[in-house]
Design a protein around this motif. Structure first.
Motif, PDB file in Angstrom:
ATOM      1  N   GLU A 190       4.544   5.283   2.603  1.00  0.00           N
ATOM      2  CA  GLU A 190       4.658   6.673   3.028  1.00  0.00           C
ATOM      3  C   GLU A 190       4.859   6.801   4.535  1.00  0.00           C
ATOM      4  O   GLU A 190       5.717   7.536   5.003  1.00  0.00           O
ATOM      5  CB  GLU A 190       3.382   7.412   2.618  1.00  0.00           C
ATOM      6  CG  GLU A 190       3.579   8.899   2.469  1.00  0.00           C
ATOM      7  CD  GLU A 190       2.363   9.494   1.799  1.00  0.00           C
ATOM      8  OE1 GLU A 190       1.727  10.369   2.430  1.00  0.00           O
ATOM      9  OE2 GLU A 190       2.026   9.050   0.661  1.00  0.00           O
ATOM     10  N   LYS A 191       4.067   6.024   5.267  1.00  0.00           N
ATOM     11  CA  LYS A 191       4.073   6.140   6.726  1.00  0.00           C
ATOM     12  C   LYS A 191       5.324   5.519   7.344  1.00  0.00           C
ATOM     13  O   LYS A 191       5.944   6.087   8.229  1.00  0.00           O
ATOM     14  CB  LYS A 191       2.811   5.479   7.283  1.00  0.00           C
ATOM     15  CG  LYS A 191       2.600   5.701   8.769  1.00  0.00           C
ATOM     16  CD  LYS A 191       1.182   5.316   9.199  1.00  0.00           C
ATOM     17  CE  LYS A 191       1.059   5.310  10.724  1.00  0.00           C
ATOM     18  NZ  LYS A 191      -0.155   4.607  11.157  1.00  0.00           N
ATOM     19  N   TYR A 192       5.691   4.310   6.864  1.00  0.00           N
ATOM     20  CA  TYR A 192       6.785   3.567   7.512  1.00  0.00           C
ATOM     21  C   TYR A 192       8.061   3.539   6.682  1.00  0.00           C
ATOM     22  O   TYR A 192       9.130   3.211   7.186  1.00  0.00           O
ATOM     23  CB  TYR A 192       6.350   2.131   7.818  1.00  0.00           C
ATOM     24  CG  TYR A 192       5.111   2.039   8.669  1.00  0.00           C
ATOM     25  CD1 TYR A 192       5.193   2.274  10.046  1.00  0.00           C
ATOM     26  CD2 TYR A 192       3.869   1.735   8.111  1.00  0.00           C
ATOM     27  CE1 TYR A 192       4.056   2.191  10.842  1.00  0.00           C
ATOM     28  CE2 TYR A 192       2.734   1.646   8.893  1.00  0.00           C
ATOM     29  CZ  TYR A 192       2.829   1.874  10.253  1.00  0.00           C
ATOM     30  OH  TYR A 192       1.706   1.805  11.036  1.00  0.00           O
TER      31      TYR A 192
ATOM     32  N   GLU B 249       6.626  -3.156   8.325  1.00  0.00           N
ATOM     33  CA  GLU B 249       5.310  -3.187   7.684  1.00  0.00           C
ATOM     34  C   GLU B 249       5.422  -3.460   6.182  1.00  0.00           C
ATOM     35  O   GLU B 249       4.649  -4.241   5.619  1.00  0.00           O
ATOM     36  CB  GLU B 249       4.583  -1.847   7.916  1.00  0.00           C
ATOM     37  CG  GLU B 249       4.169  -1.578   9.357  1.00  0.00           C
ATOM     38  CD  GLU B 249       5.339  -1.184  10.274  1.00  0.00           C
ATOM     39  OE1 GLU B 249       6.456  -0.938   9.756  1.00  0.00           O
ATOM     40  OE2 GLU B 249       5.130  -1.136  11.494  1.00  0.00           O
ATOM     41  N   THR B 250       6.391  -2.806   5.522  1.00  0.00           N
ATOM     42  CA  THR B 250       6.567  -3.032   4.084  1.00  0.00           C
ATOM     43  C   THR B 250       7.027  -4.464   3.819  1.00  0.00           C
ATOM     44  O   THR B 250       6.533  -5.124   2.905  1.00  0.00           O
ATOM     45  CB  THR B 250       7.580  -2.009   3.518  1.00  0.00           C
ATOM     46  OG1 THR B 250       7.048  -0.703   3.714  1.00  0.00           O
ATOM     47  CG2 THR B 250       7.827  -2.240   2.042  1.00  0.00           C
TER      48      THR B 250
ATOM     49  N   LYS C  57       0.825  -1.216   0.000  1.00  0.00           N
ATOM     50  CA  LYS C  57       0.000   0.000   0.000  1.00  0.00           C
ATOM     51  C   LYS C  57       0.857   1.263   0.000  1.00  0.00           C
ATOM     52  O   LYS C  57       1.883   1.323   0.679  1.00  0.00           O
ATOM     53  CB  LYS C  57      -0.902   0.015   1.236  1.00  0.00           C
ATOM     54  CG  LYS C  57      -1.934  -1.092   1.256  1.00  0.00           C
ATOM     55  CD  LYS C  57      -2.944  -0.839   2.373  1.00  0.00           C
ATOM     56  CE  LYS C  57      -3.494  -2.140   2.945  1.00  0.00           C
ATOM     57  NZ  LYS C  57      -2.681  -2.707   4.051  1.00  0.00           N
ATOM     58  N   ALA C  58       0.392   2.256  -0.733  1.00  0.00           N
ATOM     59  CA  ALA C  58       1.106   3.534  -0.793  1.00  0.00           C
ATOM     60  C   ALA C  58       1.225   4.139   0.603  1.00  0.00           C
ATOM     61  O   ALA C  58       2.262   4.701   0.976  1.00  0.00           O
ATOM     62  CB  ALA C  58       0.381   4.497  -1.740  1.00  0.00           C
ATOM     63  N   GLU C  59       0.155   3.986   1.402  1.00  0.00           N
ATOM     64  CA  GLU C  59       0.186   4.539   2.766  1.00  0.00           C
ATOM     65  C   GLU C  59       1.287   3.889   3.599  1.00  0.00           C
ATOM     66  O   GLU C  59       1.940   4.550   4.400  1.00  0.00           O
ATOM     67  CB  GLU C  59      -1.143   4.307   3.508  1.00  0.00           C
ATOM     68  CG  GLU C  59      -2.382   4.774   2.783  1.00  0.00           C
ATOM     69  CD  GLU C  59      -2.954   3.653   1.932  1.00  0.00           C
ATOM     70  OE1 GLU C  59      -2.683   3.656   0.701  1.00  0.00           O
ATOM     71  OE2 GLU C  59      -3.626   2.771   2.470  1.00  0.00           O
ATOM     72  N   THR C  60       1.457   2.590   3.397  1.00  0.00           N
ATOM     73  CA  THR C  60       2.473   1.879   4.180  1.00  0.00           C
ATOM     74  C   THR C  60       3.849   2.431   3.850  1.00  0.00           C
ATOM     75  O   THR C  60       4.658   2.703   4.739  1.00  0.00           O
ATOM     76  CB  THR C  60       2.421   0.366   3.862  1.00  0.00           C
ATOM     77  OG1 THR C  60       1.083  -0.084   4.058  1.00  0.00           O
ATOM     78  CG2 THR C  60       3.374  -0.415   4.748  1.00  0.00           C
TER      79      THR C  60
END
Lengths: 412, 412
Positions: free
Chosen positions: B322-324, B330-331, B317-320
């Motif tokens: 971006e966030k981590y 998580e990635t 996910k793009a959010e993953t």
């Protein structure tokens, strides 16, 4: 100056480790114009070590030793050399301080016997401080005889020789030998030699030596001169003539490799690449990833070892696989085009072949198709490699990178 | 029996090639219980070769030579040994016939000077026919002294020694030495030694020696016995105790490697695997593909070096990202789950990390996340590796395979 290389260590006599130091020192001494007549390995035995050092000095002016500088009672290189030169060993406070610091830095506890490593000759000695371990090296010199004692681990031996010993020895040599290497891809050693034989035969200084290394053909141009600048003036025109003759088979000069050359080419031209690998199984991508900064060029790779992966990742058609087989020109072409299309990269490279040991689809071991899709055109190369499974994979990965290099060059 | 290993060849003195034969012979002689006190390298020079052979026989019973059996006038090992033993060399028709056949088979033209290679001692000599080249080897033996002359290229030296010389020497030895190797993953040499120190100290026959090779810790158990069977009877219980103590850190025995063990495990359990690699960049897939037949288990691999590839190939996910960040637990988790899902494989393995030389996303060089998705569960391992870029990548690929091995083992 006549030299001998002497490695000290029972682990070499037992075959536990390979004597790579001997090869390194042999090359370095040859470049310095110092002749080496013997290399010897002896164990950690006081009498045999003494016999060997005394015997070597009966026929050589310089001995370069590796090993036997450790903290244990077995480590006797320095003590034996001191005996030969009639020298006393005394404590060097600076060396001891450096050893203490090394232990602090690596978070280990220094034991009392490490003090032995800081013992150096009272006179006629030069201490070679060690940035990569505890044992300092020593140069002892008297009455036209010299011993250079280096530690055993290559990561300590090599920098100590290059930074401290090489300049010291070079100053004693009237002439220096400078070598330049031309690296040739996909042309065998003897074929290469044939193409430039007249140039080799016409040369005396510099000399030109063809050889093979790690599956590549190499030309070493070596000039004898008073300094590096003069040597390079001698080498330049010869290198130019050789490069003109061999054309784009020469992919690089000096300490480089094909991966580095291709990576730099891609980055410089701002081209992006994606790789679809069957028989090479990730080797092309992995070799490129050795180059730091490749992320700007290498968009992605797919190891599409199965037919399913070739279809769903790359869009290879089921009919193609059925009609021509997974190992075919047609499949290679669709793989290269597929990886370029699905990844959005400028260039798609693909491999499919039979790495063995069994043949596949009735196709022989060693048959590999390499495809390169670039600027709306796809080239497919049919290759036949010989050797064992891993050798075939290596040759295929190497050849794919070399064809890619040429494709990029040609459009320039 | 005391032996010396003598390599003959100017190319070794110049450092053009590495003396791997010396290591091979050292290991073999150690296993035969033959002590080696010296290894020497000498060039293709008649006087120095003679001095070396005569000097070696003044202190040893057996000399094993490599090289100097070629067809040119420089090649003088046989002639020098014949001089030492006071032997005449005569033409051996069978050897000559085999040399002719070798040229026929490889499609090359035999020159007259190859006849020299078929010259053998008139008496006290044994001819070692060469299946992999033109130069036959020779054993000469007289008055308690023996010389074994082998060709220089390792692909000729090694089989000739193993098939013809080793059995000949073994017959002369009262005892044989048999070694068994236990391979240990992800435990350092000194940590391993500490865990089994009491067992090592309590053993005299077999002996146990810990050492490190190619980044792995190894235990070598060596028994001295009258024959191999007796040796194995001595080794078996000691190996069992060591394996119990070290548990699943021991991944294999003898001549194997981690890739082979994991490949066999997958095939035996009929599990399929897919790999998503960022920092390892195809290395895991490529290492597994060395194993022939892996296609039944390895469905596919993705080298998702860029964020785009992580998203569109694996569904990270793009959010993953971006966030981590790309290098995050998580990635790694989403990559492993993504490659398993999109490939349909039973197991998904993923790596993401900072191989260097620059840190990335503010994360330190050497930080690598390894994720394994299997049976609806995903384990993520946080690792810190030290070393240069390629060493970090190798350690990451190795560790990923070892964790995979343990995950599969644990569920058994």
């Amino acid at each position: 100056m006549k030299a001998e290389i002497l490695a000290v260590g029972t682990e070499l006599l037992l075959g536990d480790i390979l004597n790579t130091n001997a090869q390194f020192l042999a090359q370095e001494l040859a470049n310095l114009g110092i002749e080496v007549y013997y290399q010897t390995v002896v164990g950690d035995n006081p009498q045999r070590l003494k016999d060997t050092i005394f015997h070597a000095f009966s026929r050589a002016d310089l001995i370069i030793t590796t090993g036997g500088l450790g903290p244990t009672e077995d480590d006797l290189t320095k003590e034996t050399a001191a005996e030969y030169f009639g020298e006393r060993l005394i404590l060097d406070e600076r060396a001891l301080g450096r050893i203490r610091k090394y232990f602090d830095r690596t978070g280990r506890v220094m034991t009392e016997n490490n003090v032995k490593q800081a013992m150096v000759p009272e006179k006629n000695g030069i201490v070679l401080y060690n940035d990569n371990g505890t044992a300092p090296g020593i140069i002892m010199e008297k009455n036209g005889k010299m011993i250079v004692m280096l530690p055993g681990p290559p990561r300590e031996t090599i920098p100590m020789f290059q930074n401290q010993v090489k300049p010291y020895l070079a100053k004693k040599q009237e002439f220096t030998f400078v070598s330049r290497i031309l690296r040739v891809a996909e042309v065998g050693e003897s074929a290469m030699e044939e193409r430039v034989k007249d140039i080799i035969d016409a040369q005396t200084n510099p000399t030109i030596a063809p050889y093979a290394k790690d599956g590549e053909a190499i030309l070493r141009i070596t000039a004898k001169a008073r300094d590096e600048e003069e040597a390079n003036r001698l080498i330049d025109p010869v290198a130019a003539v050789l490069k003109e003759r061999l054309g784009d088979a020469v992919y690089g000069e000096g300490e480089t490799d094909l991966e580095t050359v291709v990576a730099e080419q891609l980055l410089q031209k701002q081209l992006t690449l994606a790789v679809a690998e069957s028989c090479t199984g990730g080797m092309i991508a992995s070799n490129l990833v050795e180059y730091p900064g490749i992320s700007a060029a290498l968009v992605e790779g797919c190891v599409t070892y199965s037919n399913e992966a070739k279809m769903h990742r790359l869009g290879v058609k089921a009919e193609t696989l059925e009609k021509y087989g997974a190992v075919s020109e047609e499949t290679a072409k669709e793989m290269a085009e597929g990886i370029a299309r699905t990844s959005g990269a400028d260039i798609g490279v693909a491999t499919t072949g039979v790495a063995g040991p069994e043949s596949s689809e009735g196709k022989p071991v060693g048959l590999v198709y390499i495809a390169i899709a670039y600027k709306g055109k796809t080239e497919v190369y049919t290759c036949h490699f010989v050797g064992k499974r891993n050798k075939i994979r290596e040759r295929a990965a190497y050849t794919a990178l070399n064809r890619l290099r040429k494709v990029i060059n040609d459009e320039a």
